[in-house]
Design a protein around this motif. Structure first.
Motif, PDB file in Angstrom:
ATOM      1  N   PRO A   1      33.304  39.618  42.658  1.00  0.00           N
ATOM      2  CA  PRO A   1      33.003  40.438  43.839  1.00  0.00           C
ATOM      3  C   PRO A   1      32.166  39.681  44.870  1.00  0.00           C
ATOM      4  O   PRO A   1      32.252  39.970  46.063  1.00  0.00           O
ATOM      5  N   ALA A   2      31.377  38.718  44.433  1.00  0.00           N
ATOM      6  CA  ALA A   2      30.517  37.986  45.369  1.00  0.00           C
ATOM      7  C   ALA A   2      31.324  37.058  46.271  1.00  0.00           C
ATOM      8  O   ALA A   2      31.027  36.919  47.454  1.00  0.00           O
ATOM      9  N   THR A   3      32.352  36.431  45.716  1.00  0.00           N
ATOM     10  CA  THR A   3      33.106  35.436  46.493  1.00  0.00           C
ATOM     11  C   THR A   3      34.507  35.908  46.888  1.00  0.00           C
ATOM     12  O   THR A   3      35.147  35.320  47.759  1.00  0.00           O
ATOM     13  N   GLY A   4      35.001  36.927  46.189  1.00  0.00           N
ATOM     14  CA  GLY A   4      36.374  37.388  46.421  1.00  0.00           C
ATOM     15  C   GLY A   4      37.408  36.438  45.844  1.00  0.00           C
ATOM     16  O   GLY A   4      38.607  36.595  46.060  1.00  0.00           O
TER      17      GLY A   4
ATOM     18  N   ALA B   1      38.057  33.408  36.333  1.00  0.00           N
ATOM     19  CA  ALA B   1      38.408  33.264  34.914  1.00  0.00           C
ATOM     20  C   ALA B   1      37.186  33.583  34.060  1.00  0.00           C
ATOM     21  O   ALA B   1      37.302  34.128  32.953  1.00  0.00           O
ATOM     22  N   GLU B   2      36.010  33.262  34.596  1.00  0.00           N
ATOM     23  CA  GLU B   2      34.756  33.444  33.861  1.00  0.00           C
ATOM     24  C   GLU B   2      34.510  34.928  33.564  1.00  0.00           C
ATOM     25  O   GLU B   2      34.260  35.307  32.413  1.00  0.00           O
ATOM     26  N   LEU B   3      34.611  35.763  34.621  1.00  0.00           N
ATOM     27  CA  LEU B   3      34.425  37.206  34.437  1.00  0.00           C
ATOM     28  C   LEU B   3      35.464  37.777  33.474  1.00  0.00           C
ATOM     29  O   LEU B   3      35.153  38.592  32.612  1.00  0.00           O
ATOM     30  N   THR B   4      36.705  37.302  33.647  1.00  0.00           N
ATOM     31  CA  THR B   4      37.794  37.787  32.796  1.00  0.00           C
ATOM     32  C   THR B   4      37.471  37.497  31.327  1.00  0.00           C
ATOM     33  O   THR B   4      37.637  38.359  30.457  1.00  0.00           O
ATOM     34  N   LYS B   5      36.978  36.292  31.080  1.00  0.00           N
ATOM     35  CA  LYS B   5      36.598  35.901  29.711  1.00  0.00           C
ATOM     36  C   LYS B   5      35.488  36.796  29.175  1.00  0.00           C
ATOM     37  O   LYS B   5      35.487  37.176  28.005  1.00  0.00           O
TER      38      LYS B   5
ATOM     39  N   PRO C   1      34.063  46.683  40.478  1.00  0.00           N
ATOM     40  CA  PRO C   1      34.555  46.088  41.730  1.00  0.00           C
ATOM     41  C   PRO C   1      35.322  44.777  41.505  1.00  0.00           C
ATOM     42  O   PRO C   1      36.067  44.348  42.394  1.00  0.00           O
ATOM     43  N   ALA C   2      35.135  44.160  40.353  1.00  0.00           N
ATOM     44  CA  ALA C   2      35.859  42.901  40.073  1.00  0.00           C
ATOM     45  C   ALA C   2      37.351  43.146  39.848  1.00  0.00           C
ATOM     46  O   ALA C   2      38.173  42.250  40.030  1.00  0.00           O
ATOM     47  N   LEU C   3      37.673  44.384  39.465  1.00  0.00           N
ATOM     48  CA  LEU C   3      39.072  44.708  39.160  1.00  0.00           C
ATOM     49  C   LEU C   3      39.830  44.950  40.467  1.00  0.00           C
ATOM     50  O   LEU C   3      39.726  46.009  41.070  1.00  0.00           O
ATOM     51  N   VAL C   4      40.584  43.934  40.911  1.00  0.00           N
ATOM     52  CA  VAL C   4      41.179  44.010  42.249  1.00  0.00           C
ATOM     53  C   VAL C   4      42.639  44.425  42.256  1.00  0.00           C
ATOM     54  O   VAL C   4      43.160  44.830  43.286  1.00  0.00           O
ATOM     55  N   ASP C   5      43.313  44.282  41.118  1.00  0.00           N
ATOM     56  CA  ASP C   5      44.722  44.676  41.118  1.00  0.00           C
ATOM     57  C   ASP C   5      45.153  45.133  39.731  1.00  0.00           C
ATOM     58  O   ASP C   5      44.784  44.529  38.724  1.00  0.00           O
TER      59      ASP C   5
END
Ligand code: PMP
Length: 422
Positions: free
Chosen positions: A362-365, A369-373, A343-347
Protein backbone atom coordinates in the motif's frame (compact mmCIF):
# COMPACT_ATOMS: atom_id res chain seq x y z
CA UNK A 1 13.93 -38.91 13.35
CA UNK A 2 13.85 -35.28 14.50
CA UNK A 3 12.81 -32.56 12.11
CA UNK A 4 16.20 -30.83 12.13
CA UNK A 5 17.98 -34.12 11.44
CA UNK A 6 15.76 -34.71 8.42
CA UNK A 7 16.41 -31.19 7.13
CA UNK A 8 20.15 -31.82 7.47
CA UNK A 9 19.86 -35.10 5.54
CA UNK A 10 17.79 -33.40 2.84
CA UNK A 11 20.38 -30.69 2.31
CA UNK A 12 23.19 -33.23 2.14
CA UNK A 13 21.39 -35.70 -0.12
CA UNK A 14 19.50 -33.49 -2.60
CA UNK A 15 20.54 -30.46 -4.66
CA UNK A 16 19.44 -26.94 -3.71
CA UNK A 17 18.08 -26.50 -7.26
CA UNK A 18 14.94 -28.32 -6.13
CA UNK A 19 13.44 -25.48 -4.12
CA UNK A 20 11.22 -26.73 -1.29
CA UNK A 21 8.48 -24.46 0.04
CA UNK A 22 7.46 -26.12 3.32
CA UNK A 23 9.71 -26.86 6.26
CA UNK A 24 7.71 -29.90 7.35
CA UNK A 25 7.40 -33.38 5.87
CA UNK A 26 4.22 -35.10 4.72
CA UNK A 27 3.14 -38.16 6.68
CA UNK A 28 -0.36 -38.83 5.33
CA UNK A 29 -3.24 -37.12 3.60
CA UNK A 30 -6.94 -37.55 2.99
CA UNK A 31 -9.17 -35.42 0.76
CA UNK A 32 -8.29 -31.82 1.72
CA UNK A 33 -6.35 -32.64 4.89
CA UNK A 34 -2.63 -33.24 5.16
CA UNK A 35 -0.72 -34.34 8.28
CA UNK A 36 2.98 -33.80 8.82
CA UNK A 37 5.43 -36.10 10.61
CA UNK A 38 4.80 -34.27 13.89
CA UNK A 39 1.07 -35.01 13.57
CA UNK A 40 0.14 -31.40 12.75
CA UNK A 41 -2.89 -31.03 10.54
CA UNK A 42 -3.17 -28.69 7.55
CA UNK A 43 -6.02 -27.76 5.23
CA UNK A 44 -4.43 -28.29 1.85
CA UNK A 45 -5.24 -25.41 -0.51
CA UNK A 46 -2.37 -26.38 -2.86
CA UNK A 47 -3.57 -29.85 -3.92
CA UNK A 48 -0.04 -30.77 -4.96
CA UNK A 49 -0.01 -27.82 -7.44
CA UNK A 50 -3.44 -28.37 -8.98
CA UNK A 51 -3.16 -32.16 -9.21
CA UNK A 52 -5.81 -33.14 -6.69
CA UNK A 53 -9.10 -31.63 -7.89
CA UNK A 54 -10.54 -34.94 -6.63
CA UNK A 55 -8.69 -34.70 -3.30
CA UNK A 56 -6.00 -36.82 -1.67
CA UNK A 57 -6.64 -40.55 -1.98
CA UNK A 58 -10.24 -40.46 -3.13
CA UNK A 59 -11.60 -43.93 -2.17
CA UNK A 60 -12.73 -44.61 -5.76
CA UNK A 61 -9.27 -43.73 -7.11
CA UNK A 62 -7.55 -45.90 -4.51
CA UNK A 63 -9.87 -48.78 -5.39
CA UNK A 64 -9.27 -48.39 -9.15
CA UNK A 65 -5.49 -48.37 -8.69
CA UNK A 66 -5.65 -51.35 -6.33
CA UNK A 67 -7.66 -53.34 -8.87
CA UNK A 68 -5.13 -52.56 -11.60
CA UNK A 69 -2.24 -53.44 -9.24
CA UNK A 70 -3.59 -56.98 -9.07
CA UNK A 71 -3.65 -57.28 -12.88
CA UNK A 72 -0.46 -55.64 -14.23
CA UNK A 73 1.46 -52.46 -13.50
CA UNK A 74 3.40 -52.01 -16.74
CA UNK A 75 3.75 -53.48 -20.20
CA UNK A 76 4.76 -50.35 -22.17
CA UNK A 77 1.66 -49.54 -24.23
CA UNK A 78 3.71 -49.45 -27.46
CA UNK A 79 4.77 -53.07 -26.86
CA UNK A 80 1.67 -54.70 -25.41
CA UNK A 81 -1.36 -52.39 -25.54
CA UNK A 82 -4.19 -52.48 -23.00
CA UNK A 83 -7.86 -51.62 -23.50
CA UNK A 84 -8.05 -49.09 -20.66
CA UNK A 85 -5.71 -46.73 -22.59
CA UNK A 86 -8.11 -46.79 -25.54
CA UNK A 87 -11.12 -46.31 -23.25
CA UNK A 88 -9.50 -43.27 -21.62
CA UNK A 89 -8.70 -41.81 -25.07
CA UNK A 90 -12.36 -42.31 -26.07
CA UNK A 91 -13.54 -40.58 -22.89
CA UNK A 92 -11.25 -37.59 -23.50
CA UNK A 93 -12.23 -37.42 -27.20
CA UNK A 94 -15.85 -37.07 -26.14
CA UNK A 95 -15.17 -34.05 -23.93
CA UNK A 96 -12.28 -32.50 -25.90
CA UNK A 97 -12.95 -28.78 -26.50
CA UNK A 98 -11.94 -29.01 -30.17
CA UNK A 99 -13.94 -28.88 -33.40
CA UNK A 100 -14.74 -32.16 -35.22
CA UNK A 101 -13.39 -35.63 -34.41
CA UNK A 102 -10.69 -35.81 -31.77
CA UNK A 103 -7.89 -38.26 -31.08
CA UNK A 104 -5.92 -38.45 -27.84
CA UNK A 105 -2.70 -39.97 -26.62
CA UNK A 106 -1.00 -40.06 -23.25
CA UNK A 107 2.35 -39.28 -21.66
CA UNK A 108 3.48 -38.83 -18.05
CA UNK A 109 4.16 -35.14 -17.29
CA UNK A 110 2.76 -31.80 -18.34
CA UNK A 111 6.05 -30.82 -19.98
CA UNK A 112 5.96 -33.98 -22.08
CA UNK A 113 2.41 -33.20 -23.20
CA UNK A 114 3.47 -29.70 -24.28
CA UNK A 115 6.58 -31.00 -26.08
CA UNK A 116 4.46 -33.54 -27.94
CA UNK A 117 1.82 -30.99 -28.89
CA UNK A 118 4.62 -28.94 -30.46
CA UNK A 119 5.91 -32.06 -32.26
CA UNK A 120 2.41 -32.74 -33.62
CA UNK A 121 1.97 -29.13 -34.76
CA UNK A 122 5.35 -29.17 -36.51
CA UNK A 123 4.67 -32.53 -38.17
CA UNK A 124 1.26 -31.29 -39.35
CA UNK A 125 2.46 -27.95 -40.73
CA UNK A 126 6.05 -28.67 -41.72
CA UNK A 127 6.96 -25.36 -40.02
CA UNK A 128 9.37 -24.64 -37.15
CA UNK A 129 8.13 -21.53 -35.32
CA UNK A 130 6.28 -21.45 -31.98
CA UNK A 131 4.78 -18.34 -30.40
CA UNK A 132 4.08 -18.32 -26.66
CA UNK A 133 3.60 -15.51 -24.13
CA UNK A 134 5.39 -13.60 -21.42
CA UNK A 135 4.44 -14.96 -18.02
CA UNK A 136 3.65 -18.38 -19.48
CA UNK A 137 4.78 -21.58 -17.80
CA UNK A 138 5.00 -24.74 -19.88
CA UNK A 139 7.56 -26.90 -18.05
CA UNK A 140 11.18 -27.50 -17.14
CA UNK A 141 12.54 -29.54 -20.06
CA UNK A 142 14.73 -27.72 -22.58
CA UNK A 143 11.97 -27.01 -25.10
CA UNK A 144 9.29 -26.19 -22.53
CA UNK A 145 11.77 -23.98 -20.66
CA UNK A 146 12.27 -22.09 -23.92
CA UNK A 147 8.48 -21.83 -24.28
CA UNK A 148 8.13 -20.57 -20.69
CA UNK A 149 7.94 -16.78 -20.44
CA UNK A 150 9.71 -16.22 -17.13
CA UNK A 151 13.48 -16.17 -16.68
CA UNK A 152 13.98 -16.32 -12.90
CA UNK A 153 14.19 -19.01 -11.62
CA UNK A 154 13.31 -21.32 -14.50
CA UNK A 155 15.89 -20.42 -17.16
CA UNK A 156 18.88 -19.20 -15.16
CA UNK A 157 22.07 -20.94 -16.28
CA UNK A 158 20.31 -23.45 -18.55
CA UNK A 159 20.70 -21.94 -22.04
CA UNK A 160 21.14 -22.03 -24.96
CA UNK A 161 17.52 -22.85 -25.68
CA UNK A 162 15.92 -24.42 -28.75
CA UNK A 163 15.47 -21.90 -31.56
CA UNK A 164 12.31 -20.62 -33.30
CA UNK A 165 10.48 -19.76 -30.07
CA UNK A 166 9.06 -16.23 -29.73
CA UNK A 167 7.16 -14.55 -26.90
CA UNK A 168 4.21 -12.22 -27.35
CA UNK A 169 2.51 -10.26 -24.59
CA UNK A 170 -0.31 -11.86 -22.60
CA UNK A 171 -3.17 -9.48 -21.80
CA UNK A 172 -3.15 -8.34 -18.20
CA UNK A 173 -5.44 -5.48 -17.17
CA UNK A 174 -3.80 -5.25 -13.75
CA UNK A 175 -0.40 -4.62 -15.37
CA UNK A 176 -1.52 -2.43 -18.25
CA UNK A 177 -1.50 -4.89 -21.17
CA UNK A 178 -4.71 -4.69 -23.23
CA UNK A 179 -5.99 -7.29 -25.71
CA UNK A 180 -5.05 -4.93 -28.55
CA UNK A 181 -1.48 -4.63 -27.27
CA UNK A 182 -1.20 -8.40 -26.87
CA UNK A 183 -2.47 -9.14 -30.39
CA UNK A 184 -0.27 -6.39 -31.82
CA UNK A 185 2.76 -8.03 -30.15
CA UNK A 186 2.12 -11.10 -32.32
CA UNK A 187 1.95 -8.98 -35.46
CA UNK A 188 5.24 -7.44 -34.33
CA UNK A 189 6.80 -10.93 -34.12
CA UNK A 190 5.59 -11.54 -37.69
CA UNK A 191 7.26 -8.29 -38.80
CA UNK A 192 10.51 -8.56 -36.90
CA UNK A 193 11.25 -12.22 -36.08
CA UNK A 194 9.50 -14.83 -38.24
CA UNK A 195 6.99 -14.81 -41.08
CA UNK A 196 3.58 -16.25 -40.19
CA UNK A 197 4.09 -18.88 -42.92
CA UNK A 198 6.95 -20.27 -40.83
CA UNK A 199 4.96 -20.50 -37.59
CA UNK A 200 3.68 -23.97 -36.66
CA UNK A 201 1.77 -23.06 -33.51
CA UNK A 202 0.60 -20.44 -31.08
CA UNK A 203 0.63 -21.94 -27.60
CA UNK A 204 -1.35 -20.23 -24.84
CA UNK A 205 -2.85 -20.88 -21.42
CA UNK A 206 -6.57 -19.95 -21.30
CA UNK A 207 -5.75 -18.95 -17.71
CA UNK A 208 -2.07 -18.44 -17.00
CA UNK A 209 -1.24 -20.65 -14.02
CA UNK A 210 2.22 -19.99 -12.64
CA UNK A 211 2.06 -16.54 -14.31
CA UNK A 212 -0.60 -15.32 -11.87
CA UNK A 213 -4.00 -16.84 -12.71
CA UNK A 214 -4.45 -14.30 -15.50
CA UNK A 215 -7.67 -14.98 -17.39
CA UNK A 216 -7.56 -14.67 -21.19
CA UNK A 217 -10.18 -12.13 -22.32
CA UNK A 218 -12.63 -13.49 -24.89
CA UNK A 219 -11.54 -11.05 -27.61
CA UNK A 220 -7.92 -12.11 -27.12
CA UNK A 221 -8.71 -15.80 -27.69
CA UNK A 222 -10.86 -14.83 -30.69
CA UNK A 223 -7.92 -12.78 -31.98
CA UNK A 224 -5.59 -15.77 -31.62
CA UNK A 225 -8.08 -18.02 -33.42
CA UNK A 226 -8.37 -15.48 -36.27
CA UNK A 227 -4.58 -15.16 -36.64
CA UNK A 228 -4.23 -18.96 -36.71
CA UNK A 229 -7.03 -19.33 -39.29
CA UNK A 230 -5.56 -16.59 -41.48
CA UNK A 231 -2.08 -18.14 -41.57
CA UNK A 232 -2.67 -21.89 -41.19
CA UNK A 233 -1.18 -21.91 -37.67
CA UNK A 234 -2.14 -24.55 -35.08
CA UNK A 235 -3.69 -23.11 -31.90
CA UNK A 236 -2.63 -25.07 -28.81
CA UNK A 237 -4.31 -24.52 -25.43
CA UNK A 238 -2.20 -25.59 -22.47
CA UNK A 239 -4.76 -26.81 -19.92
CA UNK A 240 -2.29 -28.63 -17.69
CA UNK A 241 -3.29 -26.45 -14.72
CA UNK A 242 -6.76 -25.27 -15.76
CA UNK A 243 -8.28 -28.60 -16.81
CA UNK A 244 -10.64 -31.08 -15.17
CA UNK A 245 -13.36 -29.00 -13.51
CA UNK A 246 -11.07 -26.48 -11.77
CA UNK A 247 -12.65 -23.53 -13.59
CA UNK A 248 -16.23 -24.72 -13.27
CA UNK A 249 -16.10 -26.38 -16.68
CA UNK A 250 -14.20 -29.49 -17.73
CA UNK A 251 -11.67 -27.34 -19.59
CA UNK A 252 -11.12 -23.58 -19.41
CA UNK A 253 -11.35 -23.63 -23.24
CA UNK A 254 -15.06 -24.43 -22.79
CA UNK A 255 -15.47 -20.74 -21.88
CA UNK A 256 -14.52 -19.82 -25.48
CA UNK A 257 -16.85 -22.04 -27.56
CA UNK A 258 -16.43 -19.87 -30.68
CA UNK A 259 -12.64 -19.88 -30.58
CA UNK A 260 -11.72 -23.50 -30.01
CA UNK A 261 -8.10 -24.63 -30.00
CA UNK A 262 -6.80 -27.30 -32.41
CA UNK A 263 -4.76 -29.14 -29.78
CA UNK A 264 -5.09 -29.25 -25.99
CA UNK A 265 -2.49 -30.38 -23.45
CA UNK A 266 -3.54 -31.81 -20.09
CA UNK A 267 -1.88 -33.37 -17.03
CA UNK A 268 -2.05 -32.71 -13.26
CA UNK A 269 -5.67 -33.35 -12.15
CA UNK A 270 -6.24 -35.84 -14.99
CA UNK A 271 -4.33 -38.40 -12.92
CA UNK A 272 -5.65 -37.53 -9.46
CA UNK A 273 -2.15 -37.96 -7.99
CA UNK A 274 -0.63 -40.53 -10.35
CA UNK A 275 1.52 -39.06 -13.14
CA UNK A 276 -0.28 -39.00 -16.48
CA UNK A 277 -0.59 -36.34 -19.16
CA UNK A 278 -2.18 -36.19 -22.57
CA UNK A 279 -2.60 -34.36 -25.83
CA UNK A 280 -5.99 -34.27 -27.47
CA UNK A 281 -6.84 -32.56 -30.70
CA UNK A 282 -8.35 -32.57 -34.14
CA UNK A 283 -7.90 -36.10 -35.53
CA UNK A 284 -6.17 -35.07 -38.75
CA UNK A 285 -3.52 -33.11 -36.82
CA UNK A 286 -3.04 -35.85 -34.24
CA UNK A 287 -2.34 -38.31 -37.08
CA UNK A 288 0.42 -36.17 -38.62
CA UNK A 289 3.44 -37.77 -36.87
CA UNK A 290 4.69 -41.04 -38.38
CA UNK A 291 4.17 -44.32 -36.43
CA UNK A 292 6.82 -44.45 -33.69
CA UNK A 293 7.10 -40.65 -33.54
CA UNK A 294 5.02 -40.37 -30.37
CA UNK A 295 5.09 -42.33 -27.14
CA UNK A 296 7.42 -43.11 -24.24
CA UNK A 297 8.24 -46.07 -22.02
CA UNK A 298 5.84 -44.98 -19.28
CA UNK A 299 3.41 -43.02 -21.48
CA UNK A 300 -0.11 -43.82 -20.25
CA UNK A 301 1.02 -46.18 -17.50
CA UNK A 302 -1.82 -48.60 -16.58
CA UNK A 303 -2.02 -47.52 -12.92
CA UNK A 304 -2.26 -43.88 -14.03
CA UNK A 305 -4.87 -44.71 -16.68
CA UNK A 306 -6.96 -46.54 -14.05
CA UNK A 307 -6.68 -43.51 -11.79
CA UNK A 308 -7.64 -41.11 -14.62
CA UNK A 309 -10.72 -43.15 -15.52
CA UNK A 310 -11.80 -42.94 -11.88
CA UNK A 311 -11.14 -39.17 -11.87
CA UNK A 312 -13.47 -38.64 -14.84
CA UNK A 313 -16.20 -40.65 -13.14
CA UNK A 314 -15.83 -38.73 -9.88
CA UNK A 315 -16.00 -35.35 -11.66
CA UNK A 316 -19.31 -36.41 -13.17
CA UNK A 317 -20.82 -38.25 -10.19
CA UNK A 318 -19.89 -35.61 -7.63
CA UNK A 319 -20.77 -32.75 -10.00
CA UNK A 320 -17.37 -31.15 -9.45
CA UNK A 321 -17.87 -28.50 -12.14
CA UNK A 322 -20.90 -27.13 -10.29
CA UNK A 323 -19.06 -27.47 -7.00
CA UNK A 324 -16.06 -25.58 -8.40
CA UNK A 325 -18.35 -22.69 -9.36
CA UNK A 326 -20.11 -22.61 -5.98
CA UNK A 327 -16.96 -22.85 -3.84
CA UNK A 328 -15.19 -20.31 -6.05
CA UNK A 329 -18.05 -17.83 -5.62
CA UNK A 330 -17.94 -18.24 -1.81
CA UNK A 331 -14.20 -17.65 -1.79
CA UNK A 332 -14.48 -14.57 -4.02
CA UNK A 333 -17.13 -13.15 -1.67
CA UNK A 334 -14.81 -13.68 1.30
CA UNK A 335 -11.91 -12.01 -0.53
CA UNK A 336 -14.02 -9.07 -1.70
CA UNK A 337 -15.15 -8.52 1.91
CA UNK A 338 -11.53 -8.75 3.08
CA UNK A 339 -10.54 -5.86 0.82
CA UNK A 340 -12.02 -3.34 3.27
CA UNK A 341 -9.57 -4.40 5.99
CA UNK A 342 -6.69 -5.28 3.69
CA UNK A 343 -5.57 -2.37 1.47
CA UNK A 344 -2.77 -4.56 0.07
CA UNK A 345 -5.35 -6.76 -1.63
CA UNK A 346 -5.70 -4.99 -4.98
CA UNK A 347 -7.29 -7.57 -7.23
CA UNK A 348 -9.46 -10.67 -6.90
CA UNK A 349 -10.09 -12.70 -10.04
CA UNK A 350 -11.64 -16.06 -10.59
CA UNK A 351 -13.03 -18.52 -13.01
CA UNK A 352 -14.82 -21.16 -10.95
CA UNK A 353 -12.35 -22.36 -8.34
CA UNK A 354 -9.30 -21.01 -10.17
CA UNK A 355 -9.13 -18.03 -7.84
CA UNK A 356 -6.36 -15.49 -7.34
CA UNK A 357 -5.74 -12.64 -4.89
CA UNK A 358 -3.10 -10.09 -5.88
CA UNK A 359 -1.17 -7.98 -3.35
CA UNK A 360 0.61 -4.65 -3.70
CA UNK A 361 2.48 -2.75 -1.03
CA UNK A 362 0.00 0.00 0.00
CA UNK A 363 2.90 2.40 0.61
CA UNK A 364 4.39 2.13 -2.88
CA UNK A 365 1.55 0.66 -4.95
CA UNK A 366 4.06 -1.88 -6.30
CA UNK A 367 3.67 -5.68 -6.39
CA UNK A 368 4.84 -7.11 -3.06
CA UNK A 369 6.15 -10.67 -2.94
CA UNK A 370 7.23 -9.95 0.64
CA UNK A 371 3.71 -9.14 1.89
CA UNK A 372 2.31 -12.11 -0.02
CA UNK A 373 4.82 -14.38 1.73
CA UNK A 374 3.83 -12.95 5.11
CA UNK A 375 0.16 -13.76 4.48
CA UNK A 376 1.08 -17.28 3.37
CA UNK A 377 3.23 -17.76 6.49
CA UNK A 378 0.48 -16.53 8.84
CA UNK A 379 -2.09 -18.77 7.15
CA UNK A 380 0.25 -21.74 7.41
CA UNK A 381 0.80 -21.05 11.12
CA UNK A 382 -3.01 -21.20 11.46
CA UNK A 383 -3.11 -24.51 9.58
CA UNK A 384 -3.98 -23.36 6.05
CA UNK A 385 -1.49 -24.35 3.35
CA UNK A 386 -1.55 -22.08 0.29
CA UNK A 387 0.64 -21.29 -2.69
CA UNK A 388 1.74 -18.12 -4.48
CA UNK A 389 2.23 -17.44 -8.20
CA UNK A 390 2.64 -14.51 -10.58
CA UNK A 391 5.64 -13.04 -12.38
CA UNK A 392 6.13 -10.76 -9.35
CA UNK A 393 5.35 -13.49 -6.79
CA UNK A 394 2.56 -11.29 -5.38
CA UNK A 395 -0.46 -13.49 -6.07
CA UNK A 396 -2.00 -16.11 -3.79
CA UNK A 397 -3.64 -18.84 -5.84
CA UNK A 398 -6.31 -21.06 -4.37
CA UNK A 399 -6.23 -24.70 -5.46
CA UNK A 400 -8.20 -26.64 -2.82
CA UNK A 401 -9.57 -30.05 -3.76
CA UNK A 402 -13.04 -29.56 -5.26
CA UNK A 403 -14.15 -32.41 -3.01
CA UNK A 404 -13.32 -30.47 0.18
CA UNK A 405 -16.12 -30.86 2.77
CA UNK A 406 -18.22 -27.70 3.17
CA UNK A 407 -17.42 -27.33 6.89
CA UNK A 408 -13.68 -27.55 6.29
CA UNK A 409 -13.94 -25.02 3.45
CA UNK A 410 -15.71 -22.61 5.82
CA UNK A 411 -12.95 -23.12 8.41
CA UNK A 412 -10.37 -22.27 5.75
CA UNK A 413 -12.24 -19.10 4.76
CA UNK A 414 -12.39 -18.07 8.43
CA UNK A 415 -8.60 -18.47 8.73
CA UNK A 416 -8.12 -16.55 5.49
CA UNK A 417 -10.35 -13.64 6.60
CA UNK A 418 -8.52 -13.44 9.91
CA UNK A 419 -5.09 -13.45 8.26
CA UNK A 420 -6.02 -10.77 5.71
CA UNK A 421 -7.59 -8.54 8.39
CA UNK A 422 -4.49 -8.76 10.58
N1 PMP B 1 1.91 -26.30 -18.38
C1 PMP B 1 1.29 -25.65 -17.38
C2 PMP B 1 0.20 -24.67 -17.70
C3 PMP B 1 1.65 -25.90 -16.05
O1 PMP B 1 1.04 -25.24 -15.04
C4 PMP B 1 2.66 -26.85 -15.77
C5 PMP B 1 3.10 -27.17 -14.34
N2 PMP B 1 2.93 -26.21 -13.39
C6 PMP B 1 3.28 -27.50 -16.85
C7 PMP B 1 2.86 -27.21 -18.13
C8 PMP B 1 4.36 -28.52 -16.63
O2 PMP B 1 3.84 -29.67 -16.05
P1 PMP B 1 4.82 -30.74 -15.35
O3 PMP B 1 5.38 -30.07 -14.14
O4 PMP B 1 3.92 -31.89 -15.03
O5 PMP B 1 5.85 -31.09 -16.35
Amino acid sequence: MSHSELEKRRKEATPRGVGVMCDFYAAKAENATLWDEQGREYIDFTAGIAVLNTGHRHPKIVEAIRKQLDLFTHTAYQIVPYASFVTLAECINEIAPVTGNAKTTFFSTGAEAVENAVKIARAATGRPGIITFSGAFHGRTLLTMALTGKVVPYKVGFGPFPASVFHGQYPNAQHGVSTEMALESIERIFRSDISPQQVAAILYEPIQGEGGFNIAPEDFVKGLRDICDRHGIVLIADEVQSGFARTGKMFASDYYPNSRPDLVTMAKSLGGGIPISGVTGRAELMDAPEPGGLGGTYAGNPLAVASALAVLKIIEEEKLCERASRLGAELVETLEKAKAKCPALVDVRARGSMVAAEFNDPATGKPSAELTKQYLRKALDAGLLMLSCGVHGNVIRFLYPLTIPDAQFKDALTILSRVLAD
